[in-house]
Write a protein that holds these residues in place. Structure first.
Motif, mmCIF file in Angstrom:
data_model
loop_
_atom_site.group_PDB
_atom_site.id
_atom_site.type_symbol
_atom_site.label_atom_id
_atom_site.label_comp_id
_atom_site.label_asym_id
_atom_site.label_seq_id
_atom_site.Cartn_x
_atom_site.Cartn_y
_atom_site.Cartn_z
ATOM 1 N N GLY A 111 -6.205 -7.019 16.624
ATOM 2 C CA GLY A 111 -6.542 -6.423 17.911
ATOM 3 C C GLY A 111 -5.592 -5.318 18.323
ATOM 4 N N LEU A 112 -4.860 -4.768 17.367
ATOM 5 C CA LEU A 112 -3.916 -3.688 17.647
ATOM 6 C C LEU A 112 -4.519 -2.313 17.399
ATOM 7 N N ALA A 113 -5.723 -2.291 16.854
ATOM 8 C CA ALA A 113 -6.406 -1.032 16.550
ATOM 9 C C ALA A 113 -7.905 -1.298 16.538
ATOM 10 N N PRO A 121 3.577 -3.706 1.606
ATOM 11 C CA PRO A 121 4.204 -3.945 0.296
ATOM 12 C C PRO A 121 3.455 -4.970 -0.573
ATOM 13 N N ASP A 122 2.764 -5.913 0.058
ATOM 14 C CA ASP A 122 2.028 -6.914 -0.726
ATOM 15 C C ASP A 122 0.619 -6.455 -1.109
ATOM 16 N N GLY A 123 0.266 -5.198 -0.772
ATOM 17 C CA GLY A 123 -1.012 -4.629 -1.167
ATOM 18 C C GLY A 123 -2.116 -4.718 -0.129
ATOM 19 N N ARG A 124 -1.864 -5.427 0.994
ATOM 20 C CA ARG A 124 -2.893 -5.518 2.033
ATOM 21 C C ARG A 124 -3.075 -4.167 2.719
ATOM 22 N N ASP A 125 -4.296 -3.914 3.159
ATOM 23 C CA ASP A 125 -4.670 -2.686 3.867
ATOM 24 C C ASP A 125 -4.124 -2.782 5.300
ATOM 25 N N LEU A 126 -3.228 -1.880 5.676
ATOM 26 C CA LEU A 126 -2.603 -1.909 6.998
ATOM 27 C C LEU A 126 -3.639 -1.767 8.112
#
Length: 87
Positions: A30-32, A17-22
């Motif tokens: 370290g989750l992906a 929602p704040d525009g950051r790239d998921l």
């Protein structure tokens, strides 16, 4: 922007929602891992050390494939013990 992988799964660019790239945030935590086929290598420099091995091992454990490594370790330990004291 969306794409599809060879298994028919949707590959898309998602934003918080704040525009950051998921994807960027997940790789940094370290989750992906970066998947250059779809990212163009954009996130590779953000991967934490050892994350590929860690995530592969977690996947193998969940899918019950760890027996292969237990067998490998047992064989390796048996061979190294058998080789000690000979020469």
């Amino acid at each position: 922007m969306t794409d599809e992988d060879e298994y028919g799964r949707t590959v898309a660019k998602c934003f918080l929602p704040d525009g950051r790239d998921l994807s960027e945030e997940m790789v940094k935590l370290g989750l992906a891992i970066d998947w250059p086929k779809f990212s163009g290598g954009k996130y590779g420099n953000l991967e934490i050390t050892g994350v590929r091995k860690k995530l592969w091992l977690a996947d193998a454990r969940q899918k019950g494939r760890m027996r292969v490594w237990e067998k490998f370790d047992a064989q390796k330990n048996g061979q190294s013990k058998g080789n000690k004291g000979t020469a």
